[in-house]
Write a protein that holds these residues in place. Structure first.
Motif, PDB file in Angstrom:
ATOM      1  N   ALA A 108      29.770 107.472  84.661  1.00  0.00           N
ATOM      2  CA  ALA A 108      28.630 108.336  84.344  1.00  0.00           C
ATOM      3  C   ALA A 108      28.150 109.087  85.580  1.00  0.00           C
ATOM      4  O   ALA A 108      27.767 110.253  85.501  1.00  0.00           O
ATOM      5  CB  ALA A 108      27.501 107.511  83.751  1.00  0.00           C
ATOM      6  N   CYS A 109      28.188 108.428  86.721  1.00  0.00           N
ATOM      7  CA  CYS A 109      27.774 109.060  87.976  1.00  0.00           C
ATOM      8  C   CYS A 109      28.689 110.244  88.305  1.00  0.00           C
ATOM      9  O   CYS A 109      28.224 111.315  88.678  1.00  0.00           O
ATOM     10  CB  CYS A 109      27.792 108.024  89.093  1.00  0.00           C
ATOM     11  N   GLU A 110      29.992 110.046  88.149  1.00  0.00           N
ATOM     12  CA  GLU A 110      30.935 111.135  88.417  1.00  0.00           C
ATOM     13  C   GLU A 110      30.750 112.282  87.433  1.00  0.00           C
ATOM     14  O   GLU A 110      30.759 113.453  87.815  1.00  0.00           O
ATOM     15  CB  GLU A 110      32.367 110.615  88.342  1.00  0.00           C
ATOM     16  N   GLU A 111      30.585 111.957  86.152  1.00  0.00           N
ATOM     17  CA  GLU A 111      30.448 113.005  85.136  1.00  0.00           C
ATOM     18  C   GLU A 111      29.172 113.823  85.308  1.00  0.00           C
ATOM     19  O   GLU A 111      29.177 115.032  85.135  1.00  0.00           O
ATOM     20  CB  GLU A 111      30.467 112.382  83.739  1.00  0.00           C
ATOM     21  N   ARG A 112      28.077 113.168  85.658  1.00  0.00           N
ATOM     22  CA  ARG A 112      26.797 113.867  85.773  1.00  0.00           C
ATOM     23  C   ARG A 112      26.650 114.655  87.062  1.00  0.00           C
ATOM     24  O   ARG A 112      26.088 115.751  87.060  1.00  0.00           O
ATOM     25  CB  ARG A 112      25.650 112.872  85.697  1.00  0.00           C
ATOM     26  N   TYR A 113      27.086 114.080  88.165  1.00  0.00           N
ATOM     27  CA  TYR A 113      26.701 114.636  89.466  1.00  0.00           C
ATOM     28  C   TYR A 113      27.837 115.220  90.287  1.00  0.00           C
ATOM     29  O   TYR A 113      27.590 115.867  91.291  1.00  0.00           O
ATOM     30  CB  TYR A 113      25.995 113.557  90.290  1.00  0.00           C
ATOM     31  N   LYS A 114      29.087 114.999  89.906  1.00  0.00           N
ATOM     32  CA  LYS A 114      30.218 115.445  90.725  1.00  0.00           C
ATOM     33  C   LYS A 114      30.217 116.960  90.936  1.00  0.00           C
ATOM     34  O   LYS A 114      30.429 117.441  92.018  1.00  0.00           O
ATOM     35  CB  LYS A 114      31.533 114.999  90.087  1.00  0.00           C
TER      36      LYS A 114
END
Length: 158
Positions: A108-114
């Protein structure tokens, strides 16, 4: 050995951290991990830094701009954010740190903020100090190579 049931596993949160530095600065995951530990120890002390348990999970910096994902214990998010915000250099390179957000999983961190941390950069020559000099352009910011170091400017300055 069996895995722990889900309700007994330690809970973690993942911080998305945007990193900016000069285009020619060279540092890696180990350098950033060391600075995270050092900042947490200085701000929170030994027991507090052990409770926060900062770990760099993913690190990607290219041409002075990029992102890192830092794992933190569930109840220590605010203290960890404060410690990471205290980082001003990595190795010998001055850096700017932006905390982009917090997530419950790495995915989720990669999908939201990458996509927010990575910015397109372009190389071009600009007129600066009565000469044409190479520069890196990132959005409305320009970093001009003056020969003895970089000079920060905006598109309105050149």
């Amino acid at each position: 050995m069996k895995h722990l049931p889900k309700h007994l596993r330690p809970r973690r949160r993942y911080l998305a951290v945007g990193i900016e530095s000069w285009p020619d600065d060279d540092f890696g995951t180990r350098d950033f991990q060391h600075e995270c530990w050092y900042a947490a120890q200085n701000l929170l002390g030994d027991p507090g830094s052990a409770d926060a348990d900062l770990r760099v999970i993913d690190f990607e910096v290219d041409d002075g701009s990029g992102m890192a994902i830092v794992r933190v214990r569930h109840g220590e998010v605010e203290r960890a954010r404060a410690a990471i915000a205290c980082i001003d250099t990595v190795g010998d390179a001055p850096v700017g740190i932006r905390l982009l957000g917090v997530s419950g999983t790495i995915r989720a961190c990669e999908e939201r903020y990458k996509g927010r941390a990575v910015r397109e950069s372009a190389e071009r020559n600009v007129a600066f100090a009565d000469a044409r000099r190479p520069a890196t352009v990132r959005g409305d910011r320009v970093e001009i190579d003056s020969g003895s170091g970089f000079v920060g400017a905006t598109t309105l300055d050149i």
